[in-house]
Each structure stands twice: as C-alpha cells, then as structure tokens.
Scaffold this active site. Sequence first.
Site, PDB file in Angstrom:
ATOM      1  N   CYS A 293       0.830  -1.202   0.000  1.00 43.80           N
ATOM      2  CA  CYS A 293       0.000   0.000   0.000  1.00 43.80           C
ATOM      3  C   CYS A 293       0.865   1.252   0.000  1.00 43.80           C
ATOM      4  CB  CYS A 293      -0.906  -0.005   1.219  1.00 43.80           C
ATOM      5  SG  CYS A 293      -1.958   1.462   1.341  1.00 43.80           S
ATOM      6  N   CYS A 298       4.540   7.083   9.584  1.00 47.62           N
ATOM      7  CA  CYS A 298       5.842   7.234  10.229  1.00 47.62           C
ATOM      8  C   CYS A 298       5.698   6.889  11.714  1.00 47.62           C
ATOM      9  CB  CYS A 298       6.342   8.664  10.058  1.00 47.62           C
ATOM     10  SG  CYS A 298       7.919   9.012  10.883  1.00 47.62           S
TER      11      CYS A 298
END
Length: 532
Positions: A293, A298
């Site tokens: 994907c 993060c």
Amino acid sequence: MDDYASSDEDYHYDSDQEDSVEAYENDENYALLSSKGPTTKVITKESLLAAQKEDLRRVMDMLSVREQHARTLLIFHRWDVENLFEVYVDKGKSFLFAEAGVSVDEHRDSDSPVPPDFMCNICMDEVPSSKTTRMDCGHCFCNGCWIEHFIVKINEGQSKRIRCMEHKCNSICDEAVVRTLLSREHSHMAEKYERFLLESYIEDNKRVKWCPSTPHCGNAIRVEDDELCEVECSCGVQFCFSCLSEAHSPCSCLMWELWAKKCRDESETVNWITVHTKPCPKCHKPVEKNGGCNLVSCICGQAFCWLCGGATGREHTWSSIAGHSCGRYKEQEKTAERAKRDLYRYMHYHNRYKAHTDSFKIESKLKETIQGKISISEEKDSTLRDYSWVNNGLSRLFRSRRVLSYSYAFAFYMFGDELFKDEMTDAQREIKQNLFEDQQQQLEANVEKLSKILEEPFETFSDDKVVEIRMQILNLSTIIDKLCQKMYECIENDLLGSLNLGIHSIAPYKSKGIERASELSVCWNNKVNNTV
C-alpha cells in the site's frame, strides 16, 4: 544519465569545414602526446643522482664553490636554482652564504693549526690533533664528539642541514667530513646520511614530487614550468602535481578534497536512502515502506502518501484518496526543508558525476574493441587505409568525459553555500550558474553523440559510409575540444577568476590530454647554462 535532445547548437557539420577538419586530423599536434617534447620528467632511482648533479654543477660553476657548499645552498633554497641566483644577484654572495649557513675559509689550515694536545670543549678531554676535526667555520672538536653529534642529528631527521656544535654557530657541517667520520665506525649511519642527502632533491624540491602510485613505482616527477598542472608518470598514474590526488580539473584542489571526502562519507548512505526510503513530511526522518500500500505511516504518527510524500488529510486518508493528483509533477516548494533540499542537491550532482565516471570506465573497454574493428577494416579490399581518426576520436572522448565528470563536482561547490556563500549575490550566482550549465549541457550533448558514433560497427560499412562517419568524428572532436577550452576559460575568467581567490586555481586545460612525463636520461649533458 539525462537524455539530451539534438539541436543545431550542439552539433552540426558544414561541408566548408572539411578542409579545416582534415587539417586538424593530420596535424601532428592533434595527437595526445605533445610534439614539442614534454615539460615534465620522470626521475627514476638511476637518474636521481644525475638530476641532482646537474643543479649542483650549475651552482658550483656560477659561484665557484665546492659540491658540499653548493648542496647546502640548494637545500636551503629548496633546490630552486633560479631563486638562488636571484638572491645572489640582488643581495650578493656574502648574504647568500651567511643566510644558508655556508662558511668558506680557504686559509683555515695554515692560519689556525690544531695544537698537538687539544682540549675538546664538549667532552673536556685532551686528545691528539690527529683525532680532531675543524669545520669550514673554524670550530674544532674531537672526532668522538663530532660523530655523536652527527648520529643524534641524523636520527632526529636533521641530516640534510647538520649545524656546527659551537654555541650560536649557524654554519652547516661539511658533508664530506660527516661522511668520512661516520664511515669509519658507523657505516650504516653514513649510508643513511647519504640517502637523506640524495632524497633531499625530491623531499625539499617544490618542483619535484614522488609519484603517488600504490604500490609505489619508485619514480618522482619534475615539472619545468607551472607547478599547477596534471601529469602522467611512466607507470601510467595520472595525478594533480599540486595535491598529489587523482587528476581532477576543472575542480580546484580544495574542491576535490571536499568532494572526495563527501562522497566517501555520504554516497552509500544516500544511495540506500534514495532507493528505499522517503522523508516523513512532519519529522523529516526517512521512512521505509514494508507493504504494497502506498499510504504509509511514520513512527511519529504522521501518515503520508508514498507517491507524493504529502501528509494525508480529509480528502486523502486510509479509506479514501478522493481528489488524488499526486501523479502530476510539481516544482519543489521554496519553503522545503533545508536538509531535504541539501540532500537532493547533493544527489543531483553526485548522480551525474557518477554517471559520467561509470561511462568513462565502460568506454575505456572500447579501445580493444576498436582495435579489432580497425584490424578487420584494414584487411578489407578498400581504398581506406588510415584509421588514426578513430583512435584520435576515442582519446578525445576519454579526455572530455573526465572533464564532464569533474565539472559536476566543481559546480556543486561553485554554486553552493559551502565555499562562496558571501562572495556572490543570489542574482550573480544565478547568472553564473546559467552560463556554466549552458556550456556544460552543450559539451554533454556532443560527448554523448561522439560516444554513440564510436560504437558504430564501421568495419561492416561501405567506404562511403565510413568516410561519412570519419567526418562526423572529426567534426565532433573539434567541437568538443573547443567546448572544453571554453568551459575552462569560463571557470578561470568568469567564475573563479572574478572572486580573486588564489586557493581555487585550477590546472589549465590541455587539448592534447594530460602530458606523459619523459624519462630523464642517466647520461646527463654536462653543458651548463650559466645565464641567470
């Protein structure tokens, strides 16, 4: 490597140029080996003594002195004979001798004999006169003290200029005396002393340097003219005479030192980061994608699009990508983070520097291939017999490819903030950068054309087609040579020259390529030119 569209400005062939192109091909000066004779010399172990003797002879004849005094004078003046003569003319013989520590007393033996029982002021022992030695300066000590003094100085690395033991005496000891005293009981130290004196011609001479080859070839190189040059040793190593690193023009020595260190420190990291990560739009840390994907998150919690690097929002979420337009190219925003901008800037120049370096390595293999093509062509039943234009074109390709490669390292520092931040305004920098990049792009486009043509299977072509290729290669070689000259002139006059910074001087461009030094003959011509 970037693709460059063809343009009339990059390359064109005019039939009116044929005469000049043929003259260029047949001109002996076109060969990459200089027809005037090299201005650099290779000094081997066998010719080192001959090279040193020539300079000694010049000084001995000019000043009417013995060899040891001539050597002392030359070592003091770093073996620069012309500088020594200038001091002699400007300030006189007395000043010249006193400054270098040379004492000449022709009547010392008769005027001041050594008494039969002599007390040495160093060891305070009485010794017979036969075991004492008086130097040119007139100071006398026992041989034992002299020998100990010599050994200490040699071990301290001061053997090239061993001073007299007398307090505040600056005179240099007679090398013949040093050699004689040491050889009696310390032959290994005498050999070490002799070797240091011989090698001082290289170690102390600003116009002579050891070849930086690894493993060392044993040769040294002497330049006759400008010390800011690039030379090739007889062992095949090409290097910058000024800094002893690889030949790197049009980079200055400081630029190349910084660039080489930056490449060593950052290139592998940058390459991996470029291939495998994207910077987080919030914390700017590199993020590696571990799934298929393209919507990633993060560790700081920020989600962003892997394709465009943009932070996800109301219209760009895990469940919906409505209004998704990150496939369109957009200029990087001026407000982008400084670290990210600096990284991209370095990657831009490094990738192009490396692309041309890699091309040079691949094209170097063309030499054997082209020799095979030439052999096949010469065996054909053809009116064409001279294929020197192929090798000349290949030599031009190698030379210009190296120039292109180092030009990107030069541009990185010339138009960045590392070295010249306060030397130019933003407007001046932009004008200079556009000027340089226009020249760089023209050179790049023509070099790629020359590379492509040289790969053509000309051994299978008809004579008419070979003649056409010949003219294309000659024309391109002429254009590329002129573009290289123009780039160097731009750097020397419009870029570095306008800054008046001597530390960033570059080795001059040589159309014939980096000059290969010729070997210095062991049989030296004893005829000396005494003209100052």
